[in-house]
Scaffold this active site. Structure first.
Site, PDB file in Angstrom:
ATOM      1  N   ALA A  63       0.928  -1.099  -0.140  1.00 27.45           N
ATOM      2  CA  ALA A  63       0.081   0.141  -0.075  1.00 27.45           C
ATOM      3  C   ALA A  63       0.786   1.123   0.135  1.00 27.45           C
ATOM      4  O   ALA A  63       1.872   1.289   0.411  1.00 27.45           O
ATOM      5  CB  ALA A  63      -0.841  -0.093   1.261  1.00 27.45           C
ATOM      6  N   GLY A 109      -0.139  -5.169   0.071  1.00 32.45           N
ATOM      7  CA  GLY A 109      -1.460  -5.314  -0.749  1.00 32.45           C
ATOM      8  C   GLY A 109      -1.131  -6.007  -1.790  1.00 32.45           C
ATOM      9  O   GLY A 109      -2.193  -6.523  -2.878  1.00 32.45           O
ATOM     10  N   GLU A 112      -1.921  -9.457  -1.497  1.00 32.01           N
ATOM     11  CA  GLU A 112      -3.345  -9.553  -1.180  1.00 32.01           C
ATOM     12  C   GLU A 112      -4.150  -9.593  -2.714  1.00 32.01           C
ATOM     13  O   GLU A 112      -5.014 -10.300  -2.769  1.00 32.01           O
ATOM     14  CB  GLU A 112      -3.661  -8.781  -0.283  1.00 32.01           C
ATOM     15  N   GLU A 132       3.842  -6.383   6.745  1.00 27.49           N
ATOM     16  CA  GLU A 132       3.364  -5.462   7.637  1.00 27.49           C
ATOM     17  C   GLU A 132       3.747  -5.524   9.017  1.00 27.49           C
ATOM     18  O   GLU A 132       3.977  -4.328   9.560  1.00 27.49           O
ATOM     19  CB  GLU A 132       1.686  -5.654   7.417  1.00 27.49           C
TER      20      GLU A 132
END
Ligand code: NAI
Length: 712
Positions: A63, A109, A112, A132
């Site tokens: 992200a 992300g 993901e 993360e």
């Protein structure tokens, strides 16, 4: 704006295209991806979709934290929920099969997205991971839910708790990807897998259904696995990085739930964890690292068209620092002259560089041929005129002002170009005073490396009153090429890092003079997060160096660095010929352990000496120890910011992280003061200001505190 869509017959390829941001996901990219997927799904002619990233480096780096860092809880929760609705769940629920062609690293992300796809093909050079927790947060777009449903609970838990990225091979063994491809045939291979999938749709639809249910584990089994994973984290880094524990707890709670319920649980847990001080500190640090590099580039921008990168450098002095600086230049491909007045020193400098290279070869980091090539970049020399053609010189001779002044003047007279830059690696001598010995002080500044040079990331670049912007820019660019993190500070006693470090050390010395036990101080400060307590650190730095630095600060900043009654403990030890680790005797006594490294034990003679001088050792409250050591550092840093010694709290904090190993989960001293609250920081300062003016809050800090402000 941020994606490309190509249509070819009945196949669509979406390429995430923000190469300068390593394809990081921001709000706009998520929205664009949503529109693209939606239109492609509605287009009956499209039978299959490939998603990939532009370039070879990144699929998606994660992200875009720079965009999300300032979100409050509500905005953040909404973003995670919206992300699921627009992209992650949306892709997983499409009627059209989707394949991820993972061209480079797919992190956070990025992975993901891949997890929502029906299949994953990975380039052999790519890696995947959910890192993360190393930023103090946890996956927030379904990673904690989809990964265990793909590779099994225990493996997913291990990857997520550790945050470690996994190579293509490891990803394949784990079943996280379906095929490894050579980078050049990635898209072709993805297409083959896709055609197979598209012509075999019942299979891919049934595979999707399993991913909508619970993970294949009972909650008892999951709890046991989580306990083991958390214990492993505890033994590595204690309790200071709580995101790993939170994510383990979440994954246990969610393992028996359906995908949608588990995702809703993840959504809440994610934003609880983003609100912790550790998350603020670690994401701040991530952005701070980028900021430091950007600042160096911004400084260099006005001169980029006219200035040349360093072609040939020199280091004067082949001691501990000079040898390290020569090695670092050679390693990064910059040929360097290493000049000394002493052949034995030159031999030692070369043999130290050679040892470091051998170690690299043994660890498989470079080949023997490469190591030899690197070593051949260092030209040891006793001749003054060997440096004539150098365009960058680092002076690293003994720390004596008269010697340095003479060496600098002689270096300047040897250089053939008037544009060559000279720097000094002095740790304590005023850059303005050293500049007096030069004809061209504009081309001169401080370049303070830390010991050991190859391992310490920080280079403090000290701007003297005559240093030109071009000189500072050139030295910043040079430091970046050496793989170092340049932080520009203005000339003042101790520069930035030693000035605030010695405020903290003086805080310790004042405690010891009141009868505090230095072993207790070390234990408390190590528990607080410092890599070494202050007494131990003093031994590692060397008590001769410590005593010398104090003398500079006592003289240069006499209004706050004041002699302690009856005496400073470091001075007492130094007077007793204890130099710290270097002669095996300091606050502690050192002997070599089995690996040949110094190992410390308490020394009763030191304890007795201190008892005689300062009275019987007594225990202090932990809180008081922390406040008196970090409070002194914090207030001195506030003064450095107010005086413009350092330009921003970000650079101030990064200097301490890179220079003294300040604990990253605390994010730096400015971050610590902000977390404490500036009113509280002022109250802490007022409490101790009768002991020393080092603690007294500045007027500007009081004003900021009264307005509810922060240093950041
Ligand atoms: P060192 O004593 O190991 O090496 C100094 C070298 O300079 C010796 O090899 C000596 O032969 C040489 N030298 C003396 N006069 C010279 C001259 N006129 N021309 C050429 N070479 C000459 O010292 P060290 O520890 O490497 O320190 C060097 C500088 O780096 C000092 O200014 C020191 O304050 C600074 N520094 C030291 C750090 C450390 O931890 N040792 C950390 C950061 C900076």
């Amino acid at each position: 704006e941020n994606i490309l869509v190509e249509l070819k017959e009945n196949l669509a390829t979406i390429t995430i295209n923000r190469p300068l941001k390593l394809n990081a996901l921001n709000k706009k990219t998520i929205e664009e991806l949503h529109v693209a997927f939606k239109k492609l799904d509605e287009n009956k002619a499209i039978k299959a979709i490939i998603i990939t990233g532009s370039g070879e480096k990144a699929f998606v780096a994660g992200a875009d934290i720079s965009e999300f860092a300032d979100f409050n809880v509500d905005q953040g929760t909404e973003l995670a929920r919206k992300g699921q609705e627009l992209l992650f769940n949306f892709v997983q629920n499409l009627g059209t099969p989707v394949i991820a062609a993972i061209n480079g690293f797919a992190l956070g992300g990025g992975l993901e997205i891949c997890l929502t796809c029906d299949k994953r093909v990975i380039s052999s050079s790519a890696s995947i991971g959910l890192p993360e927790t190393s930023l103090g947060i946890m996956p927030g777009w379904g990673g904690t839910v989809r990964l265990p449903r793909l590779v099994g609970f225990n493996l997913a838990l291990g990857w997520i708790v550790s945050g470690t990225p996994q190579s293509a091979d490891k990803a394949m063994t784990a079943g996280a990807v379906d095929l490894i491809s050579e980078p050049s045939s990635l898209r072709k291979d993805a297409l083959t897998v896709l055609v197979d999938l598209a012509t075999n749709s019942p299979e891919f639809l049934s595979q999707r259904t399993t991913k909508l249910g619970p993970a294949a584990i009972t909650s008892q089994e999951a709890s046991a696995a989580a306990e083991d994973a958390c214990n492993a984290v505890r033994s590595r880094q204690g309790e200071n990085y709580p995101a790993a524990f939170s994510v383990a707890e979440l994954m246990v709670s969610a393992c028996e739930l359906t995908r949608d319920d588990a995702i809703s649980l993840e959504n809440h847990a994610f934003f609880d964890v983003t609100q912790t001080p550790q998350a603020r500190a670690l994401t701040g640090l991530f952005l701070g690292e980028q900021y430091v590099v950007k600042q160096a580039k911004v400084r260099n921008a006005p001169f980029a068209a006219t200035s040349q990168p360093v072609a040939y450098s020199a280091v004067i002095g082949a001691g501990i620092m000079g040898g390290g600086i020569a090695y670092q230049n050679a390693l990064k491909g910059i040929p360097i002259v290493m000049k000394d007045i002493n052949q034995a020193a030159l031999d030692l400098g070369v043999s130290e560089a050679s040892k470091l290279l051998d170690r690299g070869v043994k660890r498989g980091k470079l080949t023997e041929a490469k190591a030899e090539a690197v070593l051949s970049q260092i030209t040891p020399s006793l001749d003054d005129d060997s440096i004539t053609n150098c365009d960058m010189v680092v002076e690293a001779v003994v720390e004596l002002e008269s010697v340095k002044a003479q060496v600098l003047a002689s270096v300047e007279s040897q250089l053939s170009s008037i544009n060559s830059v000279i720097t000094s690696n002095t740790s304590t001598i005023s850059i303005n005073r050293l500049a007096d010995s030069l004809q061209r002080p504009a081309n001169f500044c401080g370049m303070h490396f830390f010991n050991p040079v190859h391992a310490m990331p920080l280079v403090e670049i000290i701007r003297g009153e005559h240093s030109s912007d071009q000189t500072i820019a050139a030295v910043c660019a040079y430091a970046l090429r050496l793989g170092k993190k340049p932080i520009v500070v203005n000339d003042c006693p101790g520069f930035l890092v030693n000035r605030v470090l010695f405020a903290a050390l003086l805080g310790m010395e004042m405690l010891i003079a009141e009868g505090a036990d230095f072993e207790q101080i070390d234990q408390v400060m190590e528990k607080w997060g410092l890599p070494m307590g202050p007494a131990y650190l003093s031994d590692v730095i060397g008590l001769d160096t410590i005593v010398h630095c104090y003398s500079v600060l006592l003289k240069g900043l006499p209004e706050r660095f004041i002699e302690i009654e009856p005496s400073r403990s470091s001075q007492v030890l130094f007077d007793g010929e204890r130099l710290g680790q270097k002669n095996g005797l300091g606050y502690y006594r050192y002997s070599k352990n089995e690996q040949g490294r110094p190992s410390k034990t308490a020394d009763t003679s030191v304890i007795e000496t201190f008892e005689n001088l300062f009275g019987k050792a007594k225990a202090f409250e932990e809180q008081e120890i922390v406040s008196r050591i970090m409070g002194a550092m914090g207030m001195e840093m506030v003064r450095c910011l107010e005086e413009g010694v350092v330009a921003s709290p970000t650079e101030a904090d990064m200097a301490l992280i890179y220079g003294i190993g300040f604990p990253s989960f605390r994010g730096g001293i400015c971050r610590w003061m902000d977390e404490l609250g500036l009113s509280e920081a002022c109250a802490m300062g007022d409490k101790y200001s009768s002991i020393s003016p080092l603690y007294a809050p500045t007027e500007a800090l009081r004003v900021k505190a009264a307005k509810g402000g922060t240093l950041y």
